[in-house]
Design a protein around this motif. Structure first.
Motif, PDB file in Angstrom:
ATOM      1  N   GLU A  83     -28.777  38.009  -2.975  1.00 16.12           N
ATOM      2  CA  GLU A  83     -28.306  38.723  -4.157  1.00 16.12           C
ATOM      3  C   GLU A  83     -28.924  38.119  -5.417  1.00 16.12           C
ATOM      4  OE1 GLU A  83     -24.077  38.625  -4.060  1.00 16.12           O
ATOM      5  OE2 GLU A  83     -23.922  39.630  -2.117  1.00 16.12           O
ATOM      6  N   HIS A  84     -29.321  38.998  -6.336  1.00 14.32           N
ATOM      7  CA  HIS A  84     -29.953  38.553  -7.578  1.00 14.32           C
ATOM      8  C   HIS A  84     -29.305  39.229  -8.765  1.00 14.32           C
ATOM      9  CE1 HIS A  84     -33.012  37.765  -4.497  1.00 14.32           C
ATOM     10  NE2 HIS A  84     -33.455  36.816  -5.290  1.00 14.32           N
ATOM     11  N   LYS A  85     -29.219  38.494  -9.848  1.00 11.21           N
ATOM     12  CA  LYS A  85     -28.734  39.074 -11.092  1.00 11.21           C
ATOM     13  C   LYS A  85     -29.863  39.888 -11.731  1.00 11.21           C
ATOM     14  CE  LYS A  85     -25.704  35.105 -11.959  1.00 11.21           C
ATOM     15  NZ  LYS A  85     -25.403  33.982 -12.890  1.00 11.21           N
ATOM     16  N   GLU A  86     -29.492  40.830 -12.566  1.00  8.48           N
ATOM     17  CA  GLU A  86     -30.490  41.662 -13.246  1.00  8.48           C
ATOM     18  C   GLU A  86     -31.475  40.800 -14.022  1.00  8.48           C
ATOM     19  OE1 GLU A  86     -32.303  45.234 -14.491  1.00  8.48           O
ATOM     20  OE2 GLU A  86     -30.616  45.040 -13.109  1.00  8.48           O
ATOM     21  N   SER A  87     -30.974  39.725 -14.625  1.00  7.41           N
ATOM     22  CA  SER A  87     -31.827  38.857 -15.439  1.00  7.41           C
ATOM     23  C   SER A  87     -32.832  38.078 -14.603  1.00  7.41           C
ATOM     24  CB  SER A  87     -30.960  37.886 -16.248  1.00  7.41           C
ATOM     25  OG  SER A  87     -30.176  37.085 -15.373  1.00  7.41           O
ATOM     26  N   GLU A  88     -32.599  37.960 -13.284  1.00  7.83           N
ATOM     27  CA  GLU A  88     -33.492  37.199 -12.421  1.00  7.83           C
ATOM     28  C   GLU A  88     -34.632  38.047 -11.866  1.00  7.83           C
ATOM     29  OE1 GLU A  88     -30.936  33.846 -10.192  1.00  7.83           O
ATOM     30  OE2 GLU A  88     -30.280  35.893  -9.736  1.00  7.83           O
ATOM     31  N   LEU A  89     -34.531  39.369 -11.970  1.00  7.79           N
ATOM     32  CA  LEU A  89     -35.538  40.252 -11.405  1.00  7.79           C
ATOM     33  C   LEU A  89     -36.746  40.344 -12.323  1.00  7.79           C
ATOM     34  CD1 LEU A  89     -33.240  43.160 -10.157  1.00  7.79           C
ATOM     35  CD2 LEU A  89     -34.117  41.214  -8.860  1.00  7.79           C
ATOM     36  N   ALA A  90     -37.929  40.296 -11.741  1.00  7.93           N
ATOM     37  CA  ALA A  90     -39.158  40.400 -12.525  1.00  7.93           C
ATOM     38  C   ALA A  90     -39.314  41.822 -13.055  1.00  7.93           C
ATOM     39  CB  ALA A  90     -40.364  40.026 -11.673  1.00  7.93           C
ATOM     40  N   ALA A  91     -39.659  41.945 -14.312  1.00  5.44           N
ATOM     41  CA  ALA A  91     -39.943  43.269 -14.875  1.00  5.44           C
ATOM     42  C   ALA A  91     -41.227  43.792 -14.262  1.00  5.44           C
ATOM     43  CB  ALA A  91     -40.072  43.160 -16.387  1.00  5.44           C
ATOM     44  N   LYS A  92     -41.289  45.091 -14.028  1.00  4.29           N
ATOM     45  CA  LYS A  92     -42.463  45.674 -13.372  1.00  4.29           C
ATOM     46  C   LYS A  92     -42.772  47.033 -13.971  1.00  4.29           C
ATOM     47  CE  LYS A  92     -39.437  47.399  -9.676  1.00  4.29           C
ATOM     48  NZ  LYS A  92     -38.224  46.823 -10.291  1.00  4.29           N
ATOM     49  N   ASP A  93     -44.000  47.464 -13.775  1.00  3.64           N
ATOM     50  CA  ASP A  93     -44.465  48.785 -14.191  1.00  3.64           C
ATOM     51  C   ASP A  93     -44.830  49.569 -12.934  1.00  3.64           C
ATOM     52  OD1 ASP A  93     -44.221  48.111 -16.893  1.00  3.64           O
ATOM     53  OD2 ASP A  93     -46.205  47.199 -16.917  1.00  3.64           O
ATOM     54  N   VAL A  94     -44.287  50.768 -12.802  1.00  3.79           N
ATOM     55  CA  VAL A  94     -44.473  51.570 -11.596  1.00  3.79           C
ATOM     56  C   VAL A  94     -44.889  52.988 -11.963  1.00  3.79           C
ATOM     57  CG1 VAL A  94     -43.469  52.303  -9.405  1.00  3.79           C
ATOM     58  CG2 VAL A  94     -42.568  50.278 -10.559  1.00  3.79           C
ATOM     59  N   VAL A  95     -45.917  53.494 -11.301  1.00  5.93           N
ATOM     60  CA  VAL A  95     -46.279  54.902 -11.411  1.00  5.93           C
ATOM     61  C   VAL A  95     -46.073  55.546 -10.044  1.00  5.93           C
ATOM     62  CG1 VAL A  95     -48.090  56.583 -11.904  1.00  5.93           C
ATOM     63  CG2 VAL A  95     -47.943  54.483 -13.251  1.00  5.93           C
ATOM     64  N   PHE A  96     -45.232  56.565 -10.017  1.00  2.00           N
ATOM     65  CA  PHE A  96     -44.972  57.314  -8.793  1.00  2.00           C
ATOM     66  C   PHE A  96     -45.898  58.534  -8.767  1.00  2.00           C
ATOM     67  CE2 PHE A  96     -41.005  55.258 -10.078  1.00  2.00           C
ATOM     68  CZ  PHE A  96     -40.687  54.550  -8.923  1.00  2.00           C
ATOM     69  N   VAL A  97     -46.586  58.720  -7.664  1.00  3.76           N
ATOM     70  CA  VAL A  97     -47.515  59.844  -7.509  1.00  3.76           C
ATOM     71  C   VAL A  97     -46.922  60.792  -6.471  1.00  3.76           C
ATOM     72  CG1 VAL A  97     -49.859  60.535  -6.929  1.00  3.76           C
ATOM     73  CG2 VAL A  97     -49.454  58.343  -8.072  1.00  3.76           C
ATOM     74  N   LEU A  98     -46.584  62.014  -6.898  1.00  9.30           N
ATOM     75  CA  LEU A  98     -45.877  62.962  -6.040  1.00  9.30           C
ATOM     76  C   LEU A  98     -46.737  64.176  -5.722  1.00  9.30           C
ATOM     77  CD1 LEU A  98     -43.278  63.979  -4.653  1.00  9.30           C
ATOM     78  CD2 LEU A  98     -42.629  64.983  -6.855  1.00  9.30           C
ATOM     79  N   ASP A  99     -46.911  64.447  -4.461  1.00  9.73           N
ATOM     80  CA  ASP A  99     -47.645  65.619  -3.974  1.00  9.73           C
ATOM     81  C   ASP A  99     -46.775  66.864  -4.146  1.00  9.73           C
ATOM     82  OD1 ASP A  99     -49.037  67.541  -2.560  1.00  9.73           O
ATOM     83  OD2 ASP A  99     -49.390  66.292  -0.805  1.00  9.73           O
ATOM     84  N   THR A 100     -47.264  67.842  -4.902  1.00  9.11           N
ATOM     85  CA  THR A 100     -46.542  69.110  -5.073  1.00  9.11           C
ATOM     86  C   THR A 100     -47.406  70.281  -4.617  1.00  9.11           C
ATOM     87  OG1 THR A 100     -47.295  69.349  -7.377  1.00  9.11           O
ATOM     88  CG2 THR A 100     -45.196  68.211  -7.009  1.00  9.11           C
ATOM     89  N   SER A 101     -48.296  70.029  -3.654  1.00 12.54           N
ATOM     90  CA  SER A 101     -49.171  71.094  -3.160  1.00 12.54           C
ATOM     91  C   SER A 101     -48.373  72.082  -2.318  1.00 12.54           C
ATOM     92  CB  SER A 101     -50.302  70.494  -2.318  1.00 12.54           C
ATOM     93  OG  SER A 101     -49.777  69.808  -1.199  1.00 12.54           O
ATOM     94  N   GLY A 102     -48.988  73.194  -2.003  1.00 15.16           N
ATOM     95  CA  GLY A 102     -48.307  74.263  -1.282  1.00 15.16           C
ATOM     96  C   GLY A 102     -47.761  73.846   0.063  1.00 15.16           C
ATOM     97  N   SER A 103     -48.427  72.898   0.723  1.00 19.37           N
ATOM     98  CA  SER A 103     -47.964  72.470   2.045  1.00 19.37           C
ATOM     99  C   SER A 103     -46.611  71.773   1.991  1.00 19.37           C
ATOM    100  CB  SER A 103     -48.997  71.533   2.677  1.00 19.37           C
ATOM    101  OG  SER A 103     -49.167  70.369   1.892  1.00 19.37           O
TER     102      SER A 103
END
Length: 271
Positions: A83-103
């Motif tokens: 278990e970790h406190k919010e203050s102990e978690l490393a800040a991160k940058d995330v880009v989510f790439v979502l497929d929205t093609s016809g399939s």
């Protein structure tokens, strides 16, 4: 066999060296439950459980074994706290790439592929992405890039993962009118667009990563898997890429190789 462990100090590593398929349930830092069961088996050896305790953030234990006049063996376990406190978690940058093609609508014409009553790949991807966005920390930054025939960032650059921004993004993700499955599949352009958002100040202290959610093979733009992989790795610059394959019509070799080459992980979800 059921074993309950209660400790005054936090439990770190915990396992059975004598029996496989032992179910371990950690209720909190100082308590655990182990369960093992079998049928039509000869219980011809002791049931052994090894664990150690430590107040440190990371527990380190070494077990050794050696017979006279023979080489010995050792086992090292490195166990971070659960278990970790919010203050102990490393800040991160995330880009989510979502497929929205016809399939992503699913192919219900072939009963071997999809159960008509099962959720479509798009339904599964929406829920997965909403869960990821809601799981971001307050100090994180993020964006979502959707793609079909072309890549479309949902915001301009990285945004703070505030409660307001997360709620707005989840609302857009779950809006079936705003995110509709249509068009071809252009993962090369989408991944390069996501990697281009890597901040100049990205570091081990504040990592940048990409989460790629797709159900199909490339059909638009660059479609050669090896070329796509080469382009992505050339632009990654140390970025970890995590891949989530949805459905059955994808290219697992490409997803596995990208995740492995960048230090990410891969997961697959069947209909």
């Amino acid at each position: 066999i059921s074993v309950a462990i209660h400790s005054k100090l936090p439990i770190k590593s915990l396992f059975s060296p004598s029996h496989s398929a032992v179910a371990v349930k950690r209720t909190d830092e100082t308590a655990a439950q182990l369960n093992w069961s079998a049928r039509n088996t000869l219980p011809d050896k002791d049931f052994k459980v090894l664990w150690d305790v430590s107040e440190k953030d990371v527990g380190l234990s070494i077990w050794t074994y050696k017979k006279p006049a023979k080489d010995g063996y050792f086992l090292v376990t490195i166990s971070p706290k659960r278990e970790h406190k919010e203050s102990e978690l490393a800040a991160k940058d995330v880009v989510f790439v979502l497929d929205t093609s016809g399939s992503m609508r699913g192919d219900f014409t072939d009963p071997r592929k999809y159960d008509p009553n099962a959720p479509t790949p798009m339904d599964q991807a929406r829920r997965a992405l909403a869960y990821c966005v809601n799981s971001l920390g307050k100090s994180d930054r993020f964006n979502v890039v959707t793609f079909s025939s072309e890549a479309r960032p949902m915001r301009r650059g990285l945004i703070e993962a505030s409660a307001e921004n997360r709620a707005a993004m989840v609302g857009a993700i779950m809006d079936k009118e705003e995110l509709r499955a249509r068009g071809g599949t252009n993962p090369n352009e989408a991944l390069l667009a996501a990697l281009a958002m890597r901040p100049k100040d990205s570091s081990e202290a504040r990592p940048f990563m990409v989460v790629f959610i797709t159900d199909g093979e490339a059909t638009i733009g660059e479609v050669e898997p090896e070329t796509i992989k080469k382009n992505v790795l050339a632009a990654a610059h140390g970025t970890r890429i995590f891949t989530l394959g949805v459905g059955v019509d994808l290219d697992p070799k490409l997803l596995d190789s990208i995740a492995a080459a960048t230090g990410g992980e891969q997961e697959y979800v069947l209909p």
